[in-house]
Design a protein around this motif. Structure first.
Motif, PDB file in Angstrom:
ATOM      1  N   PRO A 122      -3.210   2.352  14.053  1.00 18.52           N
ATOM      2  CA  PRO A 122      -2.649   1.674  12.871  1.00 18.52           C
ATOM      3  C   PRO A 122      -3.338   2.016  11.549  1.00 18.52           C
ATOM      4  CG  PRO A 122      -3.353   0.088  14.551  1.00 18.52           C
ATOM      5  CD  PRO A 122      -3.778   1.425  15.020  1.00 18.52           C
ATOM      6  N   MET A 123      -4.556   2.546  11.606  1.00 19.49           N
ATOM      7  CA  MET A 123      -5.241   2.799  10.333  1.00 19.49           C
ATOM      8  C   MET A 123      -4.788   4.080   9.640  1.00 19.49           C
ATOM      9  SD  MET A 123      -9.142   1.511  10.700  1.00 19.49           S
ATOM     10  CE  MET A 123      -9.606   1.776   9.002  1.00 19.49           C
ATOM     11  N   PHE A 124      -4.013   4.907  10.333  1.00 23.91           N
ATOM     12  CA  PHE A 124      -3.520   6.129   9.693  1.00 23.91           C
ATOM     13  C   PHE A 124      -2.117   5.894   9.148  1.00 23.91           C
ATOM     14  CE2 PHE A 124      -6.431   8.096  12.972  1.00 23.91           C
ATOM     15  CZ  PHE A 124      -7.458   8.255  12.068  1.00 23.91           C
ATOM     16  N   PHE A 125      -1.931   6.233   7.885  1.00 22.26           N
ATOM     17  CA  PHE A 125      -0.631   6.022   7.243  1.00 22.26           C
ATOM     18  C   PHE A 125       0.136   7.333   7.195  1.00 22.26           C
ATOM     19  CE2 PHE A 125      -3.551   3.090   4.820  1.00 22.26           C
ATOM     20  CZ  PHE A 125      -3.273   2.001   5.613  1.00 22.26           C
ATOM     21  N   GLU A 126       1.424   7.241   7.517  1.00 20.34           N
ATOM     22  CA  GLU A 126       2.251   8.442   7.443  1.00 20.34           C
ATOM     23  C   GLU A 126       3.094   8.480   6.179  1.00 20.34           C
ATOM     24  OE1 GLU A 126       3.890  10.226  11.257  1.00 20.34           O
ATOM     25  OE2 GLU A 126       3.523   8.133  11.827  1.00 20.34           O
ATOM     26  N   GLU A 127       2.973   7.410   5.381  1.00 20.17           N
ATOM     27  CA  GLU A 127       3.693   7.370   4.110  1.00 20.17           C
ATOM     28  C   GLU A 127       2.685   7.067   3.014  1.00 20.17           C
ATOM     29  OE1 GLU A 127       6.900   4.427   4.164  1.00 20.17           O
ATOM     30  OE2 GLU A 127       6.813   4.566   6.333  1.00 20.17           O
ATOM     31  N   PRO A 128       3.042   7.351   1.761  1.00 19.40           N
ATOM     32  CA  PRO A 128       2.126   6.998   0.675  1.00 19.40           C
ATOM     33  C   PRO A 128       1.911   5.484   0.622  1.00 19.40           C
ATOM     34  CG  PRO A 128       3.906   8.409  -0.115  1.00 19.40           C
ATOM     35  CD  PRO A 128       4.262   8.010   1.271  1.00 19.40           C
ATOM     36  N   VAL A 129       0.681   5.093   0.277  1.00 17.76           N
ATOM     37  CA  VAL A 129       0.379   3.671   0.127  1.00 17.76           C
ATOM     38  C   VAL A 129      -0.185   3.438  -1.273  1.00 17.76           C
ATOM     39  CG1 VAL A 129      -0.002   3.089   2.542  1.00 17.76           C
ATOM     40  CG2 VAL A 129      -1.863   4.068   1.210  1.00 17.76           C
ATOM     41  N   GLY A 130      -0.324   2.161  -1.622  1.00 18.69           N
ATOM     42  CA  GLY A 130      -0.854   1.820  -2.939  1.00 18.69           C
ATOM     43  C   GLY A 130      -2.315   2.208  -3.077  1.00 18.69           C
TER      44      GLY A 130
END
Lengths: 497, 174
Positions: free
Chosen positions: B77-85
């Protein structure tokens, strides 16, 4: 009033204890030096066995025994320190990592010396950014001071410690899940056997130990086995003939949260009761204790009838619960057990790794059932089913009585028991995550059944008074056989008479 | 198919500092694959999220197929596949925090930021329009004694009340 006995946490609040110099002033690394000067590696392993140290991570397996499984002729061997502390209600390792990381390093050094290990990976959960920073700084200092690296303190030992960040998956706290994750794969647990002690990380013999277990080692070596075994109760294991002592030695870092006035970590001897522990933590916030979770959210719940249960490995196993990681969550009379179970089931449904079908599909199913009950849409069958039993004519058949069915409660128990059966203690999954799901689900439902029934009947969450909400022990199969174990010394006295 | 997607992305590369750190990392393990998680953390810190281009780069570094990297990225869960704030706000909502009214904090944050809560498959849902914040719920942060807690990027904030949340949000630079 029970007094805290601070051993692991003794110097935790000393300013700058995280630096080498201050740690050194507080007996730092003297225990490791004593170990390499006075003992052979095998002697240390024997001491740990004799001290009766049990793994503090959850399973409570004897550390000395685990070490004895490691084949000493296969090179290299690895040590994995499990700092992936993610069990809800547990937070003792965080403080060790953030405030006193050198203690962990000393524990690792002793373990490495005893087992002839050269490489250690400390698997820290990804969210512990401060803990990782502090540990990395401490490791760097230890390298500079010659306690790590090649030829440690001119003894010819080579010991390296590396920190390895996790990435937010609860299942990586399971030892084989941790190993898979460390190898750079999805953290999906492996089938056992082979056990990690024989084939662990990179298919080499691996010792996996919790932070707290490793932190106990310096004190066992420094103060001796006799000193260590004085602490904590020894019970008689009457399953064996003649009865063998079942020891719960040492202290435990109890993490208390929820409805108490002073939540926090308290280091106490194993074997004090729930009531005493709540007292130590500043007393209850609220009027009455409704329930206590004794060992992290996976542990079966204890009701107010069971507050005299002693919080140690043996007593809680006999009470059909577990000490687990020592995360104690207290709930007062205002809490709704259905709501609490819903929260926990959301956690498990989210954290199931998806490897085994019963768990992948079962956990969201259980969550959905509890959600339905909490939303007031719990299914209650209006048709009553005949009750089978011995009829008036003395034969087996329909007794003429009827039984109301709460369909969703039966379903909940059925689904949970098919992930892992709590009565037979068999699970249909690779790892013990299955039992960690069905244990709370079934125990909450059985012990607080009136509250679940009320929610279905009334179509909304109803918080009943404690006496009505709890099923008394004598009436219910939820508690199973429950007795307070005898201390070994008491048993010896009676047999002598 | 996946190759075509990767082609249109701008290629990704570690900056010098991260490259040095990676070279140090890779020496710790007997197999390169084991450096996966630390490498992905490094990459995410630099790129903000794990885009297909990042996956491709990490796969090349570790001598693996892109599929294997994707396999890992989707698991954690700590890896994002979309841009985040710029600021990722993680609100703990597991039992000990729930017993200490984390719902109040969460609702307050939702109202204050004017955004929904991000789900793992839809991070944009929880990101503010100006791209400053991403609001998400997480499981136990192992700080139950100081509940309710939230994490803003790498920092933990304890014993929160709505007033403290207000103060905290004002302190964060743009």
């Amino acid at each position: 009033m029970v007094q805290e006995r601070r051993i692991l946490y003794e110097h935790l609040d000393v300013p700058n204890i995280n630096t080498f110099d201050v740690y050194r002033q507080h007996e730092g690394y003297t225990r490791f030096e004593k170990a390499i000067a006075e003992y052979q590696p095998e002697e240390i392993a024997q001491m740990v066995w004799d001290a009766g140290l049990k793994g503090r991570g959850g399973a409570g397996f004897s550390t000395g025994e685990k070490w004895s499984f490691v084949p000493r002729d296969i090179e290299p061997r690895y040590l994995c320190c499990n700092a992936d502390e993610s069990e809800p209600g547990t937070f003792s390792n965080r403080y060790v990592l953030e405030k006193n990381p050198h203690l962990l390093i000393e524990g690792i050094l002793i373990c490495c010396y005893a087992m002839g290990i050269e490489t250690t990976y400390v698997y820290i959960r990804g969210e512990f950014t401060l803990g990782k920073k502090m540990l990395d700084a401490a490791i760097k200092e230890a390298y500079e001071q010659g306690y790590l690296g090649e030829n440690v303190r001119d003894t010819g030992l080579n010991i390296n410690i590396y920190s390895h960040p996790g990435a937010g998956a609860y299942i990586c706290g399971e030892e084989t899940g941790l190993i898979e994750s460390l190898e750079g794969k999805r953290g999906q647990p492996r089938n056992k056997p082979p056990f990690p002690a024989v084939q662990g990380v990179f298919m080499k013999p691996t010792v996996v130990q919790n932070v707290e277990t490793l932190c106990n080692l310096p004190f066992i070596v420094g103060n001796g086995v006799e000193w260590y075994t004085q602490m904590g109760p020894t019970y008689a294991d009457t399953r064996k003939d003649p009865p063998e002592p079942d020891r719960n030695t040492g202290t435990k870092l109890y993490c208390i949260s929820g409805d108490v006035n002073e939540p926090g970590v308290y280091e106490l001897d194993l074997g004090l009761t729930c009531t005493e522990l709540i007292e130590v933590a500043g007393g209850l916030r609220g009027e009455e204790v409704k329930a206590v979770i004794p060992g992290g959210s996976s542990a079966p719940i204890l009701t107010h009838y069971e507050l005299d249960t002693r919080l140690d490995f043996t007593s809680l196993t006999l009470a059909k619960s577990m000490l687990g990681s020592g995360g104690i969550i207290v709930m007062n009379e205002t809490r709704n057990i259905v709501d609490c179970l819903l929260n926990i089931m959301k956690f498990y449904a989210h954290e199931s790794c998806g490897q085994c079908t019963p768990c992948r599909w079962g956990t969201p199913w259980v969550r959905d059932i509890v959600q339905r009950i909490a939303d007031g849409e719990g299914r209650q069958t209006t048709i009553t089913r005949p009750k089978f039993g011995v009829t008036e004519s003395g034969r087996w058949g329909d007794t003429g009585e009827t039984e109301e069915i709460y369909e969703d409660l039966d379903l909940l128990e059925n689904v949970a028991n098919n992930i892992a059966n709590v009565d037979t203690m068999t699970w249909n999954t690779i790892c013990v995550f299955g039992i960690a799901v069905s244990w709370p689900a079934v125990s909450y439902m059985r012990k607080f059944r009136p509250e679940f029934e009320a929610a279905i009947r009334e179509g909304k969450l109803v918080t009943l008074p404690i006496a009505e909400a709890t099923v008394p022990p004598e009436e219910n199969y939820a508690y199973q056989q429950r007795f307070i174990p005898k201390e070994f010394s008491e048993l010896q006295e009676t047999t002598e008479d | 198919m996946s190759d075509e997607i990767i082609q249109i992305e701008t290629p990704f590369q570690f900056n010098e500092e991260n490259k040095r750190e990676f070279d140090e990392l890779i020496g710790r393990y007997p197999v390169k694959e084991a450096a996966m998680l630390p490498t992905l953390h490094l990459a995410q810190r630099q790129a903000g999220y794990i885009s297909p281009a990042v996956m491709k780069y990490v796969a090349e570094l570790l001598e693996l197929s892109v599929m294997k990297v994707k396999d890992v990225v989707t698991f954690y869960p700590m890896f994002f596949e979309e841009p985040v704030g710029k600021y990722v706000i993680r609100v703990c909502h597991t039992l000990p925090c729930a017993l200490r009214d984390c719902k109040v904090v969460l609702e307050h944050l939702k109202a204050k930021l004017g955004t929904d809560i991000a789900s793992e498959t839809n991070l944009a849902k929880g990101t503010t329009d100006d791209g400053k914040f991403t609001l998400m719920k997480v499981e136990c942060l192992a700080s139950c004694d100081v509940a309710p807690v939230i994490m803003v990027n790498d920092d933990l904030y304890k014993n929160l009340t709505p007033e403290m949340v207000d103060e905290l949000l004002e302190q964060l630079p743009n």
